[in-house]
Design an enzyme around this catalytic site. Structure first.
Site, short mmCIF file in Angstrom:
data_model
loop_
_atom_site.label_atom_id
_atom_site.label_comp_id
_atom_site.label_asym_id
_atom_site.label_seq_id
_atom_site.Cartn_x
_atom_site.Cartn_y
_atom_site.Cartn_z
N LYS A 227 38.65 47.47 30.51
CA LYS A 227 39.46 47.89 31.65
C LYS A 227 39.87 49.34 31.47
CE LYS A 227 41.73 46.64 35.43
NZ LYS A 227 41.41 47.93 36.03
N LYS B 126 46.63 49.09 24.37
CA LYS B 126 47.64 48.88 25.41
C LYS B 126 47.52 47.49 26.03
CE LYS B 126 48.53 52.26 28.24
NZ LYS B 126 48.43 53.25 29.33
N LYS C 278 37.08 53.84 29.73
CA LYS C 278 37.48 55.02 30.51
C LYS C 278 36.20 55.74 30.93
CE LYS C 278 41.50 56.93 31.63
NZ LYS C 278 42.67 56.14 32.08
N THR D 131 53.55 51.18 37.81
CA THR D 131 53.76 51.93 36.56
C THR D 131 55.20 52.43 36.49
OG1 THR D 131 51.43 52.63 36.62
CG2 THR D 131 52.89 53.77 35.09
N ASN E 174 53.27 60.06 41.30
CA ASN E 174 53.44 58.63 41.58
C ASN E 174 54.41 57.98 40.60
OD1 ASN E 174 52.37 55.69 40.74
ND2 ASN E 174 52.12 55.96 42.94
N SER F 253 47.38 45.64 37.69
CA SER F 253 45.93 45.62 37.91
C SER F 253 45.35 44.28 37.47
CB SER F 253 45.26 46.76 37.14
OG SER F 253 45.44 47.99 37.78
#
Length: 436
Positions: free
Chosen positions: A66, A90, A102, A185, A216, A369
């Site tokens: 992810k 994480k 990534k 987040t 954001n 997510s």
């Protein structure tokens, strides 16, 4: 120290605390797969242009990989490798059944039309569609990409594999995106802050906060802090910085930025130097934007000359002296990825500053997510209240797990979080039979 070196350093320290076998130690550091593809597309004027697309898939011991996809002209391979590795730890800290990944494309999205961006995205998806998937690798938006980018990936992937909304997260609501994802987040940062302050008999109400970054994450975090009675006394972003010792009216600041596209000339506070936000008088400092902003070294005027992990951010640094020794906050909540250099980390620790590390503090986004992915697989969408309730529950459990690890190994929160994440991935790797 760049992002990859810093992440590896934290991993090495966690591995030492855990007493990892040397062969397993090496195996956990090496990425599972590195993908590099050519993306040649026609431009609107009829000419052709080629870009390099890539995807680093770090680990899949605990589940599908992810991580975000970014579009940026100066993508740094070391930083992306570090962020893929960071996602592995994480997701383990947050107890999500994922590994880390990534990727992105080395283009400048500001120089491309919408139709050109769509063509680039579709060609990239064509090149990697057999290496991503619902149970293999699930991309998400990152710098320079958004929900529309995910919609294009979903559509192109579905041409090969049938309709598959769970192949990406961060999608538009109309295509299976989750309610609450946009604020996730920032809300997660506030939940994490509440849990930490509660350990010291404190609460957000009447505490003074300085927030570096008002995109954001920073804007949502500021909004929730304001709602809970906290005083946001300083805010900055690339356009300017504002301070008010009595607390900034965050709803008014948001309206001003929406209208002016800038923090400058806001009447509810005084202008200040961008760099001074990090050393402003406050109880809690929340860096929400850049890597390496709390440092021991001078950062260059031009981002092209600055450290590699800074290159991925179009932020024109002024000459900035080391600032770790001048930080006045008692608590630092790392809402950005890798905002604190290891050398600065040591200085701050000696000063008694409590740092809540990024691999926990900003995990709200990937947690929601995960909720989106679950909803897509089930074909059953949740109400926003359920999303936020589950987010708080997951973050509380992760915080308790970190505390337990700190108690077991007598270490700080950063090492507790890294040890927790590395231990979960190592355990899963061994149970699956990694030497076979």
């Amino acid at each position: 120290m760049n992002a990859l070196a810093a992440t590896n350093r934290n991993f090495q320290l966690a591995a030492r605390i855990l007493g990892l076998d040397s062969k397993l130690h090496k195996s956990l550091l090496i990425p599972f797969r590195e993908i590099k593809v050519e993306c040649t597309v026609p431009r609107d004027d009829g000419s052709f242009v080629s870009y390099i697309g890539f995807r680093i898939q770090h680990d899949n011991a605990r589940g599908p990989m992810k991580g975000g996809i970014r579009y940026h002209p100066e993508v740094d391979p070391d930083e992306v490798n570090a962020l893929a590795q960071l996602m592995t730890w994480k997701t383990a800290v947050a107890n999500l059944p994922y590994g880390g990944a990534k990727g992105g494309i080395g283009c400048n999205p500001r120089e491309l039309t919408v139709s050109e961006l769509e063509r680039v995205t579709r060609v990239f998806t064509q090149k990697i569609h057999d290496l991503i998937g619902i149970h293999r690798d699930v991309p998400a938006p990152d710098m320079g990409t958004n929900s529309q980018t995910m919609a294009w990936i979903l559509d192109e992937y579905s041409k090969f594999h049938g309709y598959s909304p769970a192949v990406v997260t961060g999608k538009p609501i109309e295509l299976g995106g989750s309610l609450g994802r946009e604020a996730a987040t920032g809300l997660g940062v506030v939940f994490a802050t509440e849990f930490l302050l509660d350990e010291y008999g404190m609460s957000i109400a009447n505490m003074k906060f300085a927030i570096q970054g008002f995109g954001n994450v920073g804007s949502w975090a500021a909004s929730f802090i304001h709602q809970k009675g906290g005083k946001v006394v300083a805010v900055s972003d690339i356009t300017g910085a504002v301070k008010n010792p009595n607390g900034i009216d965050i709803p008014a600041l948001l309206k001003h930025k929406e209208k002016a596209y800038s923090l400058k000339d806001f009447e509810g506070g005084d202008a200040m130097d961008l760099n001074d936000v990090l050393v402003h008088e406050c109880d809690v400092l929340i860096p929400c934007a850049l890597g390496g902003v709390l440092n021991k070294y001078i950062l260059c005027t031009s981002y092209k000359q600055s450290l590699p992990f800074i290159n991925s951010f179009l932020f024109p640094f002024k000459n900035q002296k080391e600032n770790a020794a001048d930080v006045k906050a008692k608590f630092i909540i790392e809402a950005a990825n890798h905002p604190t250099d290891p050398e600065a980390d040591e200085i701050l620790s000696r000063k008694g500053v409590i740092i809540l590390p990024d691999i926990y503090a900003n995990s709200g986004g990937v947690t929601v997510s995960y909720f989106e992915w679950v909803q897509n697989i089930q074909g059953f969408m949740w109400e926003e209240e359920k999303v936020n309730y589950e987010l708080k529950r997951y973050m509380k459990r992760a915080f308790n797990d970190i505390k337990a690890m700190c108690h077991t190994h007598n270490c700080n929160l950063r090492m507790g979080a890294f040890a927790l994440g590395v231990n979960k991935v190592a355990r899963a790797t061994v149970l699956r039979g990694w030497e076979a």
